[in-house]
Every structure is written in structure tokens, then in C-alpha cells.
Scaffold this motif. Structure first.
Motif, short mmCIF file in Angstrom:
data_model
loop_
_atom_site.label_atom_id
_atom_site.label_comp_id
_atom_site.label_asym_id
_atom_site.label_seq_id
_atom_site.Cartn_x
_atom_site.Cartn_y
_atom_site.Cartn_z
N ILE A 23 -2.83 -7.06 -7.49
CA ILE A 23 -3.45 -8.20 -8.18
C ILE A 23 -4.81 -7.71 -8.66
O ILE A 23 -5.66 -7.34 -7.84
CB ILE A 23 -3.57 -9.41 -7.25
CG1 ILE A 23 -2.18 -9.88 -6.83
CG2 ILE A 23 -4.34 -10.54 -7.93
CD1 ILE A 23 -2.19 -10.91 -5.72
N PHE A 46 -0.07 -9.10 -10.97
CA PHE A 46 -0.78 -10.21 -11.61
C PHE A 46 -2.14 -9.71 -12.03
O PHE A 46 -2.81 -8.98 -11.29
CB PHE A 46 -0.91 -11.38 -10.63
CG PHE A 46 -1.49 -12.65 -11.22
CD1 PHE A 46 -0.94 -13.23 -12.35
CD2 PHE A 46 -2.59 -13.27 -10.63
CE1 PHE A 46 -1.46 -14.40 -12.89
CE2 PHE A 46 -3.11 -14.45 -11.16
CZ PHE A 46 -2.54 -15.01 -12.29
N ALA A 93 -3.56 -16.10 -5.77
CA ALA A 93 -2.34 -15.32 -6.01
C ALA A 93 -2.00 -14.46 -4.79
O ALA A 93 -0.83 -14.24 -4.48
CB ALA A 93 -2.50 -14.45 -7.25
N LEU A 136 1.88 -12.76 -4.11
CA LEU A 136 2.24 -12.03 -5.33
C LEU A 136 1.92 -10.55 -5.26
O LEU A 136 2.37 -9.79 -6.12
CB LEU A 136 1.54 -12.65 -6.54
CG LEU A 136 1.90 -14.10 -6.88
CD1 LEU A 136 1.23 -14.50 -8.18
CD2 LEU A 136 3.41 -14.26 -6.98
#
Length: 301
Positions: free
Chosen positions: A189, A216, A227, A232
Motif C-alpha cells: 500500500i 493500493f 486500507a 489490502l
């Protein structure tokens, strides 16, 4: 030529309309218009193109605008110098800071400073994009990261420790990386305002760069944290963002045996301009408020 006419002209040029300038100056439109007309008469030149929708600067206006801005700056600095000679911190001060850090930590630290110095007129712009501090728009810029602009004079406010974090759910599905090399197989991320999507670690051999798969990318620290909690991927986050979620068990620190390259929270101001006493006082206040090590690292090993 009157000072208030110059101030009105600069406000209209910057805002693009007499209505917005009047709002910024806390005056009526008619007063601003009268001051502009008087300034143009005294100069013998038309400074602005006026239409029903917008006001723009003429060629003569553009030539006068930069000097007008300097006049306002000089007067403001003169007033500030006189106030400082009397031992009072006063006058306008415009600061830029990142959104997440501003909301979580800068704001709570600023409020008692402003309460103790009621003559300071603070304007705080929260924006995650990089700003040009050398342009003179801001008196100071609070930022997190490395310092790579040679035009800046910088005061370090606090060290900023960063850690790799992930949710239990993500680690259960993808495994727990134990080395830098193993990070390459994981989803990351990333913070888009840093440019390249990578992580940099300080190792005995120097800086090593890891480019995990992109899970992400976003330009906001709050959403990076959200997130990560949502599972994620793995994020490299400063403890001023991740600390509460680590302590609450929403995410876990991922230890790969080395630490990310060092970064800092810092206050920058333009080189070549003597920083006002109120900016130095703000820096000293923020350093004391954050602590060393900073309070947001408490409870995280």
C-alpha cells in the motif's frame, strides 16, 4: 498612493474577483472598488480588466503587482519587528502541513500556542501535495520525510519512526515476510505523493530498495491506514499514523530484520529570509509538544 489601495489591488489580483477580495479583506465590494479606482487614478494607469464574471490583471497591473506584494510584505515584517521589540508575538503567519499529521497531531499542538499568543493571525493550509516554500507564499511548511531542497532552511521538530504494518487477516492469507527479499512477493500500500512506489531500508550494505506488488496507491495517510486495516496489503507507515492501530491490535508490525531509512517531522522556511520570531517560537513549542522520542511512539516496541 494609499496603502489600503495597494492591499485591495493585491487581494483582487490573487482572488480573481472583487467579491472574493472583499470577503478576504472583510470589506464591502463598494469600498474595495473605490480603493482600486483611487489607486489607478494616483498611478495614472489601468491595473485591472473588469468583466461581468472575472477580473484580470492588465500589463501595467502585472508590472505593478510584484512590487505591490513586496510593499505589503515589507510593511507586515516591519509591524512584526516592532511587536517583537515589545516582546509580543503578533501578525499574520501562514503555514502549510500534511492532512493526516495536521489533523492528528499538529492541530492539538497548535491550539495552546495560539491561545497563549492571541495577536498571531494563523492561517493553516492542510494539503498532502508538495508546496514551493521558496515562493514566499508560506512563512513555514511542516512536512514529514527526507529533506532534499537546498533552498530551504529546516528545523527538525521530531524524529519519525516508520514501520511495516499489516492486518492479521492479510498475514494469515499471504504469510509473514521475515526478510527484505520476501517483501517482493507481497502486496504493498503506497503513498502516491512520494512518486515511485517503493520502500527503502537502511542496511549495513547501504540503502536497499524494495518494490512490492501494488495492492493500493493513494495520496492520503488516513486511507493508507484504513486500507491496511482492511487487509489490502502491507504498508510502510509512520508511527504518528499507525501507532493507535498497533496498540489496539488492528494491525501488527512486520519485522524484516532492518529498519526503514530515517525520516523526520520538520518545519522549513525560505533561505535568505530572516525567519520571524513567531516562527521560531512556534518551532520551539512544537518540539516541546511532540517530545523526543515523540509521544506517538509510546507503547510500540
Amino acid at each position: 498612493m494609499k496603502f489600503d489601495g495597494i492591499a485591495s489591488f493585491v487581494a483582487v489580483a490573487e482572488e480573481g474577483s472583487i467579491s472574493e477580495a472583499a470577503r478576504a479583506l472583510r470589506l464591502s465590494k463598494s469600498v474595495v472598488s473605490e480603493r482600486l479606482a483611487e489607486l489607478e487614478r494616483s498611478l495614472g494607469a489601468s491595473l485591472l480588466h473588469r468583466t461581468t464574471r472575472r477580473v484580470s490583471v492588465t500589463e501595467d497591473g502585472a508590472a505593478f503587482l510584484e512590487r505591490a506584494k513586496r510593499i505589503l510584505q515589507e510593511v507586515s515584517e516591519a509591524k512584526t519587528d516592532l511587536a517583537e521589540r515589545r516582546g509580543t508575538l503578533s501578525g499574520p503567519m501562514r503555514i502549510s502541513a500534511p492532512v493526516t499529521f495536521g489533523r492528528m497531531h499538529l492541530g492539538p499542538a497548535l491550539y495552546p500556542f495560539l491561545a497563549a499568543n492571541p495577536e498571531i493571525e494563523m492561517s493553516l493550509d492542510l494539503d498532502d501535495r508538495r508546496v514551493d516554500i521558496a515562493s514566499g507564499v508560506y512563512d513555514g511548511v511542516v512536512r514529514h520525510g527526507t529533506i532534499d531542497d537546498s533552498r530551504l532552511m529546516v528545523w527538525r521538530l521530531a524524529p519519525s519512526r516508520r514501520v511495516l504494518v499489516a492486518s492479521d487477516d492479510y498475514l494469515a492469507r499471504h504469510g509473514v515476510p521475515a526478510t527484505i527479499a520476501e517483501l517482493n512477493a507481497h502486496k504493498g500500500i503506497f503513498y502516491t505523493n512520494r512518486g515511485v512506489a517503493d520502500w527503502r531500508f537502511a542496511t549495513p550494505k547501504g540503502v536497499e530498495i524494495v518494490r512490492a506488488r501494488i495492492g493500493f496507491r493513494v495520496n492520503n495517510g488516513d486511507m493508507m491506514r484504513d486500507a491496511t486495516v482492511a487487509g489490502l496489503g502491507i504498508a510502510l507507515l509512520p508511527l504518528f499514523i499507525a501507532g493507535p492501530d498497533i496498540r489496539d491490535g488492528k494491525v501488527k508490525v512486520v519485522d524484516v530484520g532492518v529498519r526503514p531509512a530515517s525520516e523526520f517531522i520538520y518545519l522549513a522556511h525560505p533561505e535568505g529570509r530572516r525567519p520571524p520570531a513567531k516562527l521560531r517560537a512556534l518551532a520551539d513549542h512544537l518540539k516541546a509538544a511532540f517530545g523526543d522520542p515523540p509521544y506517538w511512539e509510546n507503547g510500540v516496541d
